[in-house]
Design an enzyme around this catalytic site. Sequence first.
Site, PDB file in Angstrom:
ATOM      1  N   LEU A 188       0.864  -1.173   0.000  1.00 47.11           N
ATOM      2  CA  LEU A 188       0.000   0.000   0.000  1.00 47.11           C
ATOM      3  C   LEU A 188       0.902   1.225   0.000  1.00 47.11           C
ATOM      4  CD1 LEU A 188      -2.667  -0.940   2.724  1.00 47.11           C
ATOM      5  CD2 LEU A 188      -2.970  -1.001   0.250  1.00 47.11           C
ATOM      6  N   ASP A 189       0.428   2.303  -0.589  1.00 45.08           N
ATOM      7  CA  ASP A 189       1.220   3.526  -0.590  1.00 45.08           C
ATOM      8  C   ASP A 189       1.456   4.006   0.838  1.00 45.08           C
ATOM      9  OD1 ASP A 189       1.375   3.510  -3.316  1.00 45.08           O
ATOM     10  OD2 ASP A 189      -0.323   4.874  -3.609  1.00 45.08           O
ATOM     11  N   LYS A 190       2.512   4.747   1.011  1.00 39.52           N
ATOM     12  CA  LYS A 190       2.905   5.214   2.341  1.00 39.52           C
ATOM     13  C   LYS A 190       1.776   5.948   3.052  1.00 39.52           C
ATOM     14  CE  LYS A 190       6.198   8.323   4.617  1.00 39.52           C
ATOM     15  NZ  LYS A 190       7.341   9.249   4.430  1.00 39.52           N
ATOM     16  N   THR A 238      -1.408   5.738   2.496  1.00 40.06           N
ATOM     17  CA  THR A 238      -2.684   5.027   2.422  1.00 40.06           C
ATOM     18  C   THR A 238      -2.852   4.133   3.642  1.00 40.06           C
ATOM     19  OG1 THR A 238      -2.633   5.002   0.000  1.00 40.06           O
ATOM     20  CG2 THR A 238      -4.073   3.409   1.078  1.00 40.06           C
TER      21      THR A 238
END
Length: 252
Positions: free
Chosen positions: A174-176, A178
Amino acid sequence: MVSNSLRKAAGGAARAARVFDKQRQVTRRTATVGDTQHGASAEQFVSAALGIARPLARLKILNAEVCLARSTHARSRSAIALAPATPLHAGDSLDILLPLSKSDRDKASVDRDFAQSVQDLKDAIIYRDQHILILNKPRALSVQAGSKMKTSVAELLVGLKFSNPEPPRLVHRLDKDTTGCLILARTKQAATRLADLFARAESKESENVLVKTYLAIITGKPLAETGRLTTGIVQTGDTAPFEKLTTIEWRM
């Protein structure tokens, strides 16, 4: 024999030692009285053991930074506080608290930060069985390590082994910034299976294998309940900005 007042002070000295250890501000050193030091005062012994002037040794004793951990002549099994003039006997063991060096303080700080980060991830676990572990990844935590990342989920996995001999494995990211469900595989077989599911979902090979759903807060309200948006998203970073065409399916 040790007076009652000194025994009472010993409890305070022992408690102080435990607090210091917990905060990792000092290290504990044990020194044993030798045959040639029999009869020396506590002040004399500490001065010689640490190689410091007697006034400094006296100050450490008065500040309860020195206690008699084991005595060959006193009956008490607990730590005993000392006075500077207390005579020592061969075989007595003294616990002396010393300040940590800067490198040791830095290491202790890193250890505390790591332990706290692991505990934060444990608190974020929403499901766990023998095959997988699902946690609600917090915002501002990168999944994988990077040159500019202070810490990441990948570096903390060693603290999520629980009863397993090996730490869980990453199978997606997952993106940082998110938050959301991050699935970790607790076995090699589970990692292989999950990696295959995520790969098939990305390639659209089959329907309803695995679906990623993101929640977003928006300004305004779309006219339709569902829709598809195709737009260019500009990505920036260390390299020159570039635009990537992205299609998003949304529903209210």
